[in-house]
Enzyme design. Sequence first.
Site, PDB file in Angstrom:
ATOM      1  N   ASP A  43      22.353  47.064   8.315  1.00 38.92           N
ATOM      2  CA  ASP A  43      22.077  46.725   9.719  1.00 38.92           C
ATOM      3  C   ASP A  43      23.221  45.892  10.307  1.00 38.92           C
ATOM      4  O   ASP A  43      23.022  44.747  10.711  1.00 38.92           O
ATOM      5  CB  ASP A  43      20.752  45.972   9.804  1.00 38.92           C
ATOM      6  CG  ASP A  43      20.209  45.904  11.226  1.00 38.92           C
ATOM      7  OD1 ASP A  43      20.350  46.887  11.966  1.00 38.92           O
ATOM      8  OD2 ASP A  43      19.641  44.852  11.581  1.00 38.92           O
ATOM      9  N   ASN A  71      24.049  46.129  14.324  1.00 40.39           N
ATOM     10  CA  ASN A  71      22.983  45.156  14.088  1.00 40.39           C
ATOM     11  C   ASN A  71      21.905  45.269  15.157  1.00 40.39           C
ATOM     12  O   ASN A  71      22.183  45.294  16.357  1.00 40.39           O
ATOM     13  CB  ASN A  71      23.550  43.741  14.067  1.00 40.39           C
ATOM     14  CG  ASN A  71      22.478  42.699  13.772  1.00 40.39           C
ATOM     15  OD1 ASN A  71      22.058  41.970  14.640  1.00 40.39           O
ATOM     16  ND2 ASN A  71      22.028  42.664  12.528  1.00 40.39           N
ATOM     17  N   ARG A  79      13.753  49.275   8.909  1.00 44.53           N
ATOM     18  CA  ARG A  79      12.565  49.791   8.223  1.00 44.53           C
ATOM     19  C   ARG A  79      12.100  51.099   8.860  1.00 44.53           C
ATOM     20  O   ARG A  79      11.707  52.039   8.150  1.00 44.53           O
ATOM     21  CB  ARG A  79      11.452  48.746   8.254  1.00 44.53           C
ATOM     22  CG  ARG A  79      11.710  47.544   7.340  1.00 44.53           C
ATOM     23  CD  ARG A  79      10.688  46.457   7.563  1.00 44.53           C
ATOM     24  NE  ARG A  79      10.891  45.321   6.642  1.00 44.53           N
ATOM     25  CZ  ARG A  79      10.345  44.120   6.807  1.00 44.53           C
ATOM     26  NH1 ARG A  79       9.553  43.894   7.864  1.00 44.53           N
ATOM     27  NH2 ARG A  79      10.576  43.161   5.930  1.00 44.53           N
ATOM     28  N   ASP A  95      12.769  43.664   0.660  1.00 44.73           N
ATOM     29  CA  ASP A  95      13.814  42.914   1.350  1.00 44.73           C
ATOM     30  C   ASP A  95      15.053  42.832   0.472  1.00 44.73           C
ATOM     31  O   ASP A  95      14.961  42.779  -0.766  1.00 44.73           O
ATOM     32  CB  ASP A  95      13.324  41.517   1.704  1.00 44.73           C
ATOM     33  CG  ASP A  95      12.353  41.532   2.879  1.00 44.73           C
ATOM     34  OD1 ASP A  95      12.238  42.582   3.547  1.00 44.73           O
ATOM     35  OD2 ASP A  95      11.690  40.502   3.122  1.00 44.73           O
ATOM     36  N   ASP A  97      17.089  40.571  -0.312  1.00 44.96           N
ATOM     37  CA  ASP A  97      17.363  39.400  -1.147  1.00 44.96           C
ATOM     38  C   ASP A  97      16.265  39.163  -2.177  1.00 44.96           C
ATOM     39  O   ASP A  97      16.281  38.162  -2.887  1.00 44.96           O
ATOM     40  CB  ASP A  97      17.554  38.144  -0.283  1.00 44.96           C
ATOM     41  CG  ASP A  97      16.642  38.116   0.933  1.00 44.96           C
ATOM     42  OD1 ASP A  97      15.561  38.746   0.868  1.00 44.96           O
ATOM     43  OD2 ASP A  97      17.013  37.494   1.940  1.00 44.96           O
ATOM     44  N   ASP A 182       6.155  42.165  11.212  1.00 48.35           N
ATOM     45  CA  ASP A 182       5.488  42.967  10.194  1.00 48.35           C
ATOM     46  C   ASP A 182       3.970  42.846  10.249  1.00 48.35           C
ATOM     47  O   ASP A 182       3.254  43.680   9.702  1.00 48.35           O
ATOM     48  CB  ASP A 182       5.993  42.605   8.795  1.00 48.35           C
ATOM     49  CG  ASP A 182       6.105  41.100   8.579  1.00 48.35           C
ATOM     50  OD1 ASP A 182       5.584  40.333   9.418  1.00 48.35           O
ATOM     51  OD2 ASP A 182       6.716  40.703   7.572  1.00 48.35           O
TER      52      ASP A 182
END
Length: 671
Positions: A43, A71, A79, A95, A97, A182
């Site tokens: 992104d 971005n 998603r 995710d 990370d 979300d």
Amino acid sequence: MTTPDISVIIGAYNAMPYLTKTLTSVVEQSIGRDRIEIITVNDGSTDGTGEELERFAAQYPGLFQVFHQENSGGPSAPRNKGLDHARGKFVFFLDADDYLGEEALERMFTMAERNKTDVVLGKMVGVNGRGAPSSMFLRNQPRTDVFKSRVYWTLNPLKLIRRELIEKHKLRFPLGYKTAEDQLFTGMLYLKADGISVVADYDCLYIVKRDDGGNTTTSTRGAEVRIRVLELMVDLVEKHVPAGPDRDGLMNRHLTVDMFHALIHLARESDPELQRKNYDELRALLKRSYPDSLKARVNAITRLRCELILRDMLEETIELENVDRRHRSAGTQPDVLVEGDRAYTRLPFFRDPERGVPDEIYDVTKAVQDRHRLDSVTIDGSRLAMTGHAYLRGLPQEDATTELVLRERDTKVEHRFPTTAVATPDLGAKEDRGKYSYPMAGFSTEIDLTKAVDGGRLPKGLWDVFVAVRIQDYVKEIRFGHKRLPGFGEKTETYVVADGEENFAAALYYTQPYNNLTLDVGENKHKVADKLHVERTRWSTEIPSQLEVEGSWKLAALPVSALAVRLDGGRGRTLTVPVTPSGANSFKANVSVDGLAPGSWSVSLWLPSQRGSAWSKPVTSQSDLKNTRWFRGGLLRYAAPASRSRLVLRVGRVAIVKAVLRRLRRLAAKT
């Protein structure tokens, strides 16, 4: 092209160096690379994230799809891009990370397929100091929903989701939100799902707190976006769930969690006009969506927040958030006042005559936190012995007393027993910064089960175990046993308890799924006979008329002298031979059949029970047990197995003349 079982969707923005571990955890999943596809969306990263995605795609040809885009300002667009290209039976959002446990996808997929559920939550673990949802992961839940469990209290999309459900309802993540976006997606999934599963016995997902503070949730500032999402979620719940306890349960989550997060940022807002605007929006929301039934359900601090907002007390609301922040930073909680049989939390403005907030707002009578642990429990002879500790967090302990309560599950009949206080000088030192101490919160108790009720035996039943802690007139009952001394097992222990010349059964076991302690008196669930086993029967090589029986028991304690092998020939004819211990949990018996009257004799294990009866377990017939013969008084006798299932011996005298004639006839037939 084969349809993969799972599409793993990873949106990534400046995710290095965390991304490498994330991707590695996916390609090394035990489910196998042939059953997954990995869809990654860069992104608009500027730190090498895109290059790392391409490196993995080159290393694992055909496994990755890599997309690059400018971005988008949030996780929704990446998603959605992943969903547009997903082919899997299920999708899993990860995710960039975070990382997976090695068996995570396999376990979640198996759970979904086995139980025909649309959504699976895998246990989450915080890394590097990040908090993780926990209340919904206390136990595996093969099939549940948002009303029967705590799953609604985690609304992130990091779950295994049946893609058919997503496409059927044309669901995508809303754009224009940097945080909490979300919730709308996951909330709708929950409400539309045909069953939800929880994998709690394996660490599926590790969520990482970044050292650079780059997690989207923690880096996004301001109350406005959080209030917008809160309003949307309230509308969603009110649209899809009728008014009543189910709706209140979901609304409780939004007021307790989402309004709390909005107020954190509102209290920090430096623009007074924006702060007032956001506050008025919260007030308008509560005026329309905070019924009395919900007021009675939320916790005390949420109830106080709502009360102050509805009274338009902005300064007091900010003061409350500052006090709460100090408590959370220090790991402490407000003091609790006990008056009579009620308990009140000493949050700000309690009994402040100028503010006039009623006591009921602060009432925590049903919500006082308890701490407890079972250290040991056994039955010794006829005595139930137990040790442990129990106390009420933040309450004075000088006049605290503890009772053990046995409550029969069906009839609700209960019996209370005193305990003896045991010193626990270190309790409380690791919480509330040692502000409170509980030096005598330990207890021990012994209950003679043969004299427990008015001098007589504790009646048959399933007796659930509680500990009741009393301070003044305030009593809190704690369902006991699910928190235990480390290393203290969960094994069911079944006892044969002697009551004079009678015996009765008592079993200590832990319930499923809540793992609490229950005493089973009278074999409601745990049968003594099921704990008795015969492993071998054979005829003695030295004494042909002697049956050797070897077996074992899985009882916690057994009056071995009372256990016997019994032969029953009907018409009141019996032979009972006591067993002899031959090891820690084994026995043997030598049974002479020499003196038995002719006829059929059934063989069983025999243990005297109540009022002249007994536990009787038939001995299973073994294929290698053949006929035997011996002489007695000059006559040839025999014993032979007469059944293929349970062991029945046919005993009699060999008719020699008839036997010889039969043999001669057989020989003649052959010539």
